[in-house]
Design a protein around this motif. Structure first.
Motif, PDB file in Angstrom:
ATOM      1  N   THR A 110       0.841  -1.199   0.000  1.00 34.19           N
ATOM      2  CA  THR A 110       0.000   0.000   0.000  1.00 34.19           C
ATOM      3  C   THR A 110       0.872   1.244   0.000  1.00 34.19           C
ATOM      4  O   THR A 110       0.520   2.246  -0.624  1.00 34.19           O
ATOM      5  N   GLU A 111       2.017   1.169   0.670  1.00 36.94           N
ATOM      6  CA  GLU A 111       2.923   2.325   0.643  1.00 36.94           C
ATOM      7  C   GLU A 111       3.380   2.603  -0.784  1.00 36.94           C
ATOM      8  O   GLU A 111       3.450   3.759  -1.211  1.00 36.94           O
ATOM      9  N   ALA A 112       3.687   1.532  -1.525  1.00 39.79           N
ATOM     10  CA  ALA A 112       4.124   1.709  -2.908  1.00 39.79           C
ATOM     11  C   ALA A 112       3.007   2.348  -3.725  1.00 39.79           C
ATOM     12  O   ALA A 112       3.247   3.248  -4.533  1.00 39.79           O
ATOM     13  N   ALA A 113       1.765   1.908  -3.506  1.00 37.99           N
ATOM     14  CA  ALA A 113       0.634   2.459  -4.252  1.00 37.99           C
ATOM     15  C   ALA A 113       0.490   3.946  -3.968  1.00 37.99           C
ATOM     16  O   ALA A 113       0.311   4.755  -4.885  1.00 37.99           O
ATOM     17  N   VAL A 114       0.585   4.313  -2.694  1.00 37.13           N
ATOM     18  CA  VAL A 114       0.441   5.717  -2.315  1.00 37.13           C
ATOM     19  C   VAL A 114       1.620   6.523  -2.864  1.00 37.13           C
ATOM     20  O   VAL A 114       1.454   7.633  -3.366  1.00 37.13           O
TER      21      VAL A 114
END
Lengths: 294, 359
Positions: free
Chosen positions: A191-195
């Motif tokens: 999710t960090e990568a997506a954000v």
């Protein structure tokens, strides 16, 4: 080698044969019979005829189920209420599972215990409690009227709304746990990568977290849908005559009308109804299996 | 004006200080390496630049704009995660296109940019594969393409080579340098590997315990470390805990046991009898079997250990006051090898002695 593997599956196979296959076959057999005032209260499937055994299968029960509005309504209600309750459980389950999985690790065991805590009290008592909450002079109506939000009590008990509320409440833990299990296996880096790549936190949730929790969400859907379709106690206590479900119809055929054949036919329909989505979902799930490594 | 300006940034986890009142600037297009042992706060600093962690104190400016409180998805900064964090349910193409789709770019333009990025990283043939069908090196390229395709102002790379084997690592180092120059995008690396830092950096920022010890060009970090920590982090060094004798003209004389040391004065006043730590790189020492006259910056002693590693030989020499000095030299073909218990003479230049802060 072959004997060893046979020995290994012998016990579960025997169990399935004794407690699943044979009873299912008996029910299937009874469903094709006609009721009679005798012991047992149904006609045999095979009769001794001139040239040996003659098959006496009757389709009357099935034709009646698909022509009598009572049964069609029970069928429709079952699918409708179970479907809505499943969707509610998935939405709430996703939100709660997400919240628990995001909580500090030392709090998570406590939160999970709280989720399954209602099972410590009797299921019946919890459903009765909902009657006290939902009835016209119940707590919810009293509170809303006390706040001046409504003038007349809302009709919540004996309606489809009451049934859906009761089923959602009862089966919610079965939705939360598998979704939680699939969320907790996901690396927070994803999710960090997506954000980091420009997705808002909400977009990251729908585009990454939810697709990766797919297997858990599908399992949760089945865990709720299968028992709710055949649910008997909740619609009986929280629903009315208009909200009759298949489980209730089955119960009254068996215990009130003593029509074993009709009850069996309904049971067969119910089983087919539940088997279909389970098989479809299983097929979908085997299609792709995203890795879940940290 | 620097591209990124970090001003007095601190981050605490409970009682622990991860990053301690740190200032750092990153210039346009440069390749900066944050180097330090694990737990020194370098990854936390990187995550604060990305916006994945919020500083407790201080400011972060990008292009002179305060981005301290800007959420990560609104920063023109992208990160390559140590684990790559590729989306397992998306194909290589969709992984790379993910960031562009969030910008609401036209699909034809997205396709063009994705093709370009895949060509640049030579992964054009894997577009339809899922990440788990790729090797580690290929996954790394996809992660890099996914971040670069956004054309960020700044690319952050968290231990980018950590998961690769040695041969692939060296090849990738060269490629990362090339990509940095080719794209003009500033790269900020995090690593604990000093060789990797040397190979990748225009500048190295050495971090320890949440603070920067030294920020400088790799060559100066190696040759002119400021303190004991930086000196020994980069490579093995002789450390002399010496006492200043006198300062004469532009040279300082010091004594460490029987050793007379002479190093260049650097403007810092050093009164007689004050303590001074001096560093001396092993390869700066010249080893001789012929006696040398006694004087400053010479020593003689007995060889007590020899470590032969192909191109270099490192020897340990015990002086008569039992001090041990290590020296290494390139192995020349015609030079007979030094043997144990042999007496050798050592000498070095005054400039090779580096005064170090002893913190």
């Amino acid at each position: 080698m072959i004997y060893r593997s046979l020995a290994l599956i012998a016990l579960p196979a025997l169990w399935t044969l004794l407690f699943v296959a044979i009873p299912a076959a008996l029910i299937l057999k009874i469903s094709f019979a006609e009721p009679q005032l005798a012991q047992p209260p149904y006609t045999p499937l095979f009769e001794a005829g001139e040239y040996g055994l003659v098959l006496k299968a009757h389709l009357a029960n099935y034709t009646l189920i698909f022509s009598d509005p009572l049964y069609i309504r029970a069928l429709g209600n079952s699918l409708l209420y179970a479907g809505i309750a499943t969707l509610c459980c998935l939405a709430l389950g996703l939100a709660i599972a997400r919240a628990v999985s995001c909580a500090a690790p030392r709090w998570q065991p406590l939160l999970l215990t709280l989720i399954i805590l209602p099972f410590w009290t009797s299921f019946l008592i919890r459903v009765y409690a909902w009657i006290a909450l939902l009835k016209p002079e119940g707590l919810i109506n009293a509170a809303l009227m006390g706040l001046g939000l409504i003038d007349e009590p809302l009709v919540m008990i004996n309606t489809g709304f009451g049934v859906v509320i009761g089923m959602t409440y009862t089966y919610l833990p079965f939705a939360i746990l598998p979704i939680y299990a699939s969320l907790i296996g996901q690396s927070p880096r994803l999710t960090e990568a997506a954000v980091d790549l420009g997705a808002s936190p909400i977009a990251a949730f729908w585009l990454v977290t939810v697709p990766l929790a797919r297997s858990g969400i599908l399992a949760a859907g089945l865990m709720v849908f299968i028992p709710t379709v055949g649910e008997f106690v909740i619609p009986d206590l929280l629903g009315g005559s208009a909200t009759i479900m298949l489980g209730q119809a089955l119960w009254s055929e068996f215990f009130s009308n003593r029509d074993w054949t009709m009850a069996s036919a309904l049971a067969v329909i119910l089983t087919i109804l539940l088997l279909a989505p389970a098989l479809i979902l299983q097929r979908l799930e085997l299609g792709s299996r995203p890795g879940m490594k940290k | 004006m620097p591209l990124l300006n970090i001003q007095g940034v601190s981050k605490y986890y409970g009682d622990e200080t991860a990053v301690d009142n740190l200032d750092l600037e990153v210039e346009e297009g440069e390749s900066l390496v944050l180097l330090g042992p694990s737990g020194c706060g370098k990854s936390t600093l990187l995550r604060m630049i990305a916006g994945l962690e919020m500083p407790d104190e201080g400011k972060i400016l990008l292009d002179n704009q305060d981005i301290t409180r800007l959420p990560p998805h609104k920063r023109p900064i992208n990160m390559m995660f140590q684990s790559y964090a590729l989306f397992p349910h998306l194909s290589v193409r969709d992984n790379i296109a993910f960031g562009l789709r969030r910008e609401g770019m036209a699909s034809a333009e997205i396709a063009r940019r994705v093709d370009e990025a895949m060509a640049m990283l030579e992964i054009g043939n894997y577009g339809n594969r899922k990440p788990h069908q790729l090797s580690g090196g290929q996954q790394q390229r996809v992660a890099l393409a996914r971040a670069l395709v956004k054309r960020p102002r700044l690319l952050l790379l968290d231990e980018p080579l950590g998961a690769l084997d040695k041969r692939l690592r060296q090849q990738t180092q060269a490629e990362l340098r090339k990509l940095n120059r080719q794209t003009g995008i500033a790269f900020v690396f995090v690593t604990h590997d000093n060789d990797e830092a040397m190979a990748l950096a225009d500048r190295i920022a050495v971090m320890q315990a949440g603070r920067l010890r030294q920020v400088d060009h790799p060559r100066r970090i190696y040759d002119r470390p400021v303190d004991r920590f930086v000196a020994t982090l980069m490579a093995d060094a002789n450390l002399f805990e010496s006492i200043v004798v006198e300062e004469a003209e532009d040279m300082v004389h010091a004594r460490c046991g029987e050793l007379e040391l002479q190093f260049r004065a650097d403007g810092i006043p050093r009164p007689a009898d004050s303590y001074q730590l001096l560093g001396l790189r092993l390869e700066q020492i010249e080893v001789s079997r012929d006696p040398l006259p006694k004087g400053p910056n010479t020593a003689s002693g007995t060889v007590i250990d020899i470590d032969y590693i192909g191109d270099m030989t490192t020897i340990e020499v015990r002086l008569s006051d039992n001090q041990i000095v290590k020296a290494s030299q390139l192995n020349a073909l015609h030079e007979p090898l030094i043997e144990l218990d042999e007496t050798v003479w050592l000498t070095w230049e005054a400039d090779a002695l580096v005064p170090l802060a002893d913190a």
